[in-house]
Design a protein around this motif. Structure first.
Motif, PDB file in Angstrom:
ATOM      1  N   SER A   6       0.854  -1.189   0.000  1.00 42.36           N
ATOM      2  CA  SER A   6       0.000   0.000   0.000  1.00 42.36           C
ATOM      3  C   SER A   6       0.885   1.232   0.000  1.00 42.36           C
ATOM      4  N   THR A   7       0.878   1.984  -1.119  1.00 43.67           N
ATOM      5  CA  THR A   7       1.714   3.175  -1.218  1.00 43.67           C
ATOM      6  C   THR A   7       1.025   4.400  -0.652  1.00 43.67           C
ATOM      7  N   ALA A   8      -0.301   4.438  -0.709  1.00 45.29           N
ATOM      8  CA  ALA A   8      -1.035   5.577  -0.167  1.00 45.29           C
ATOM      9  C   ALA A   8      -1.310   5.353   1.318  1.00 45.29           C
ATOM     10  N   MET A   9      -2.094   6.232   1.888  1.00 43.20           N
ATOM     11  CA  MET A   9      -2.457   6.092   3.298  1.00 43.20           C
ATOM     12  C   MET A   9      -3.252   4.798   3.478  1.00 43.20           C
ATOM     13  N   PRO A  10      -2.877   3.921   4.442  1.00 41.87           N
ATOM     14  CA  PRO A  10      -3.580   2.639   4.594  1.00 41.87           C
ATOM     15  C   PRO A  10      -5.024   2.845   4.995  1.00 41.87           C
ATOM     16  N   GLY A  11      -5.888   1.939   4.471  1.00 41.44           N
ATOM     17  CA  GLY A  11      -7.296   1.994   4.810  1.00 41.44           C
ATOM     18  C   GLY A  11      -7.588   1.236   6.089  1.00 41.44           C
ATOM     19  N   PRO A  12      -8.891   1.165   6.466  1.00 45.51           N
ATOM     20  CA  PRO A  12      -9.253   0.481   7.716  1.00 45.51           C
ATOM     21  C   PRO A  12      -8.835  -0.979   7.741  1.00 45.51           C
ATOM     22  N   PHE A  13      -8.999  -1.719   6.628  1.00 44.95           N
ATOM     23  CA  PHE A  13      -8.670  -3.140   6.625  1.00 44.95           C
ATOM     24  C   PHE A  13      -7.158  -3.358   6.615  1.00 44.95           C
ATOM     25  N   GLN A  14      -6.421  -2.454   5.997  1.00 45.77           N
ATOM     26  CA  GLN A  14      -4.968  -2.563   6.053  1.00 45.77           C
ATOM     27  C   GLN A  14      -4.476  -2.364   7.486  1.00 45.77           C
ATOM     28  N   ARG A  15      -5.061  -1.405   8.185  1.00 44.63           N
ATOM     29  CA  ARG A  15      -4.675  -1.182   9.579  1.00 44.63           C
ATOM     30  C   ARG A  15      -5.123  -2.339  10.469  1.00 44.63           C
ATOM     31  N   LEU A  16      -6.290  -2.920  10.162  1.00 45.49           N
ATOM     32  CA  LEU A  16      -6.762  -4.061  10.936  1.00 45.49           C
ATOM     33  C   LEU A  16      -5.857  -5.270  10.739  1.00 45.49           C
ATOM     34  N   ALA A  35     -13.049 -10.819  10.234  1.00 47.67           N
ATOM     35  CA  ALA A  35     -12.857  -9.411   9.882  1.00 47.67           C
ATOM     36  C   ALA A  35     -12.169  -9.231   8.542  1.00 47.67           C
ATOM     37  N   LEU A  36     -11.227 -10.131   8.217  1.00 48.62           N
ATOM     38  CA  LEU A  36     -10.412  -9.927   7.016  1.00 48.62           C
ATOM     39  C   LEU A  36     -10.717 -10.906   5.893  1.00 48.62           C
ATOM     40  N   GLY A  37     -11.387 -12.000   6.178  1.00 43.47           N
ATOM     41  CA  GLY A  37     -11.687 -12.981   5.146  1.00 43.47           C
ATOM     42  C   GLY A  37     -13.145 -12.943   4.732  1.00 43.47           C
ATOM     43  N   ASN A  38     -13.481 -13.813   3.797  1.00 44.63           N
ATOM     44  CA  ASN A  38     -14.880 -13.920   3.393  1.00 44.63           C
ATOM     45  C   ASN A  38     -15.566 -15.021   4.180  1.00 44.63           C
ATOM     46  N   LEU A  39     -16.799 -15.315   3.806  1.00 40.14           N
ATOM     47  CA  LEU A  39     -17.583 -16.283   4.570  1.00 40.14           C
ATOM     48  C   LEU A  39     -16.966 -17.681   4.485  1.00 40.14           C
ATOM     49  N   THR A  40     -16.370 -18.036   3.365  1.00 37.48           N
ATOM     50  CA  THR A  40     -15.739 -19.353   3.222  1.00 37.48           C
ATOM     51  C   THR A  40     -14.574 -19.505   4.182  1.00 37.48           C
ATOM     52  N   VAL A  41     -13.740 -18.472   4.266  1.00 33.23           N
ATOM     53  CA  VAL A  41     -12.601 -18.521   5.188  1.00 33.23           C
ATOM     54  C   VAL A  41     -13.088 -18.607   6.632  1.00 33.23           C
ATOM     55  N   LEU A  42     -14.173 -17.874   6.967  1.00 33.47           N
ATOM     56  CA  LEU A  42     -14.690 -17.907   8.330  1.00 33.47           C
ATOM     57  C   LEU A  42     -15.200 -19.306   8.689  1.00 33.47           C
ATOM     58  N   LEU A  43     -15.996 -19.906   7.804  1.00 34.33           N
ATOM     59  CA  LEU A  43     -16.537 -21.238   8.106  1.00 34.33           C
ATOM     60  C   LEU A  43     -15.414 -22.270   8.203  1.00 34.33           C
ATOM     61  N   ALA A  44     -14.415 -22.153   7.324  1.00 36.83           N
ATOM     62  CA  ALA A  44     -13.283 -23.085   7.400  1.00 36.83           C
ATOM     63  C   ALA A  44     -12.531 -22.920   8.715  1.00 36.83           C
ATOM     64  N   THR A  45     -12.382 -21.694   9.178  1.00 40.81           N
ATOM     65  CA  THR A  45     -11.686 -21.457  10.449  1.00 40.81           C
ATOM     66  C   THR A  45     -12.470 -22.016  11.628  1.00 40.81           C
ATOM     67  N   VAL A  46     -13.798 -21.804  11.625  1.00 39.22           N
ATOM     68  CA  VAL A  46     -14.629 -22.333  12.718  1.00 39.22           C
ATOM     69  C   VAL A  46     -14.584 -23.859  12.731  1.00 39.22           C
ATOM     70  N   LEU A  47     -14.644 -24.487  11.573  1.00 37.90           N
ATOM     71  CA  LEU A  47     -14.536 -25.945  11.518  1.00 37.90           C
ATOM     72  C   LEU A  47     -13.183 -26.423  12.006  1.00 37.90           C
ATOM     73  N   LEU A  48     -12.122 -25.675  11.664  1.00 41.42           N
ATOM     74  CA  LEU A  48     -10.789 -26.044  12.136  1.00 41.42           C
ATOM     75  C   LEU A  48     -10.694 -25.920  13.654  1.00 41.42           C
ATOM     76  N   VAL A  49     -11.287 -24.868  14.205  1.00 46.17           N
ATOM     77  CA  VAL A  49     -11.291 -24.694  15.657  1.00 46.17           C
ATOM     78  C   VAL A  49     -12.085 -25.819  16.336  1.00 46.17           C
ATOM     79  N   LEU A  50     -13.243 -26.129  15.748  1.00 42.33           N
ATOM     80  CA  LEU A  50     -14.057 -27.205  16.318  1.00 42.33           C
ATOM     81  C   LEU A  50     -13.305 -28.533  16.249  1.00 42.33           C
ATOM     82  N   ALA A  51     -12.610 -28.772  15.142  1.00 37.34           N
ATOM     83  CA  ALA A  51     -11.815 -29.998  15.022  1.00 37.34           C
ATOM     84  C   ALA A  51     -10.696 -30.029  16.052  1.00 37.34           C
TER      85      ALA A  51
END
Length: 579
Positions: free
Chosen positions: A21-31, A133-149
């Motif tokens: 990011s060459t310009a001022m970072p946005g909210p998601f870049q800061r997150l 916060a940073l991924g889409n719904l697929t990444v979120l569901l995969a993460t929750v399944l990984l945590v549950l596993a």
């Protein structure tokens, strides 16, 4: 170094990371940076707490400390190398490296330090929040399944087939809680993403609008002033600075109270603030050292908003219109209509004038009384003057009628024709018509009509002869060729400078500073020059004379259009001069 950068760019793309990011970072870049920093802080806190427990009780296995130390090193490396990259929201390799490492750390800590009485389940919230916060719904569901596993695996690993139903239910409830938390955070993140995109569009539209406004205002013929209640000008344009008599590079803000000549503008602005309504008035500015300036002023007021954090106050937008331009436009329109009427009148009176001149000539031959001869001479002089005025008017009319028809221009030797025309002009009065001739154009040709060139040169010489100082070099005719190949013809005389008010109307029809002139000579010269693609202008410049090394004088400069040379068959057109 360049090969290293290109390798890292390709590797980042393979991991699912965008360009830096060459310009001022946005909210998601800061997150993204915040999550990477949070992983370091959690690793450092775990290492400190478990290291302290190991020193005090010795109940912590060394492999746990080595695991946390390795995780801390990986978190630091990720922060240094990935913080400036833009993560992709979809499934990518960098999610497996970051979220996978976090889940694996928590799972190993729960397995290797289960007897310590500490619960590491809350640490699984970090990868879930990161994916939400940073991924889409697929990444979120995969993460929750990984945590549950991971939670289920921790329960199954020591127990084997003898699984405690209560522990399994606790793992499922924890997974469900992480799923609900992730979905809520994901919805807020999507809303923030939409607002960010709308904000970018709004900023881009506002920037474009401000650029368009600045471009329009800077090219307006009307002056624009933006004044606050303290009479400070915060924004203006070159036209307004010209009306105020200021240079274009004037620094802002400008205090209108600093110059007494601007008091009418101050009174107009204060009236606008007091009445809170647009105002219109004709003002007269009285700048020192110059003549009064008439200005038409129109004002509007902007509504300030006290609710803003900056406490934005109202401003007065003032449009200034130079009345001289209005008068010049009206005068030009009147003169154009008068010119058409004058051409018709001149055509009608030319034949009677010729009869009067012929009759006066015959009468002068029969009269021998000196008083009668003086009267016939007076009739002849005034009739000739009327005839010249009529011819000038008809010449202008002819040139205007011929503007859209093909001309008789040809490539003419400038120096040769100027020399011949000047000699013909001098033969009429050799003693009075002395001048200095400087021919420097060589064999450079110009596109022009022979008779039109003679008429322009004679007209300018007659005009310069009336105002020169009478020395042999007080009147000079110079031909030159510029570096770009353009030929110029200059008629210079050491007369008094022309007033600025007169300079603005030099080439207007029927404008003359003398009562005995028709005011059509310079106008006709301009019309003939424009007909052949040339230009004529006036400037005040010095030239060397016998009496003075640098004598200031008035110069009328004609810049000719360069002719296109005839191209030989097969020759490239790239070598032709540009017209």
């Amino acid at each position: 170094m360049m090969h290293g950068n290109s390798w890292w760019a390709r590797a980042s793309g393979a991991f699912g990371l965008g360009k830096p990011s060459t310009a001022m970072p946005g909210p998601f870049q800061r997150l993204w940076r915040g999550f990477l920093t949070g992983r370091i802080m959690i690793a450092a806190a775990l290492l400190f707490l478990l290291g302290t427990e190991w020193l005090l009780t010795g109940a912590v296995a060394p492999r746990v400390l080595w695991l946390i130390g390795a995780y801390l090193a990986l978190a630091l490396l990720a922060r240094l190398m990935l913080a400036e990259r833009q993560p992709h929201r979809g499934p990518s390799l960098h999610w497996a490296l970051t979220i996978g490492c976090d889940v694996a750390l928590c799972m190993l800590l729960m397995l290797w330090h289960a007897s310590g009485g500490l619960s590491f389940v809350p640490l699984l919230g970090l990868p879930v929040l990161m994916a939400a916060a940073l991924g889409n719904l697929t990444v979120l569901l995969a993460t929750v399944l990984l945590v549950l596993a991971a939670l289920t695996g921790v329960q199954l690993w020591p127990a084997g087939l003898e699984l405690d139903p209560q522990s399994l239910l606790q793992a499922l409830l924890a997974g469900l809680g992480f799923l609900v938390l992730g979905l809520l955070v994901h919805q807020m993140a999507m809303r923030l993403s939409g607002e960010e995109q709308e904000g970018r569009k709004s900023r881009a539209a506002a920037l474009l609008q401000s650029q368009v406004n600045a471009l329009v205002i800077s090219n307006l013929s009307d002056g624009v002033l933006v004044v606050d209640e303290n009479m400070l000008v915060h924004s203006t344009n070159p036209a307004a600075l010209g009306i105020l008599g200021l240079p274009d590079a004037r620094a802002l803000p400008l205090d209108l109270l600093s110059n007494p000549a601007w008091r009418p503008l101050v009174a107009m602005a204060r009236l606008t603030f007091r009445r809170r309504q647009p105002q219109l008035a004709d003002l007269t500015l009285m700048p020192q050292g110059t003549s009064p300036l008439g200005v038409q002023a129109r004002t509007w007021i902007t509504e300030g908003d006290a609710r803003l954090r900056s406490g934005q106050a109202a401003h007065c937008v003032m449009f200034l219109h130079d009345l001289r331009k209005v008068e010049a436009q009206v005068r030009t329109e009147k003169l154009a209509s008068m010119g058409r009427m004058s051409a018709a009148v001149a055509h009608e009176i030319r034949n009677p004038l010729s009869a009067i001149i012929q009759a006066n000539t015959l009468l002068a031959e029969d009269l021998h009384d000196p008083a009668a001869q003086r009267l016939t001479a007076m009739i002849r002089q005034n009739a000739e003057r009327l005839r010249r005025i009529a011819e000038d008017i008809l010449d202008v009319a002819r040139v205007q009628r011929q503007a859209d028809t093909p001309g008789s221009a040809e490539a003419l030797p400038l120096d040769e024709l100027v020399r011949d025309y000047v000699r013909d002009w001098q033969r009429a009065a050799p003693a009075q018509r002395q001048l200095q001739l400087q021919l420097r154009a060589g064999s450079t040709p110009v596109l022009f009509d022979r008779e039109h060139l003679r008429r322009i040169l004679v007209n300018l010489l007659d005009n310069a002869l009336r105002y020169h100082q009478g020395q042999p070099d007080s009147l000079q005719v110079i031909t030159e060729v510029a570096s770009n190949g353009q030929a110029t013809l200059t008629i210079w005389s050491d007369g008094a400078p022309i007033e600025k008010t007169v300079q603005q109307h030099l080439f207007e029809p029927f404008f003359s500073s003398e009562s005995r002139s028709s005011g059509l000579g310079l106008f006709l010269c301009r019309e003939l020059c424009e007909r052949h693609g040339a230009s004529i202008g006036y400037l005040r410049c010095p030239r060397a004379t016998a009496a003075n090394a640098q004598q200031a004088g008035n110069a009328f400069v004609i810049r000719f259009r360069r002719p296109i040379t005839t191209r030989a068959p097969g020759a490239s057109p790239l070598n032709e001069p540009v017209v």
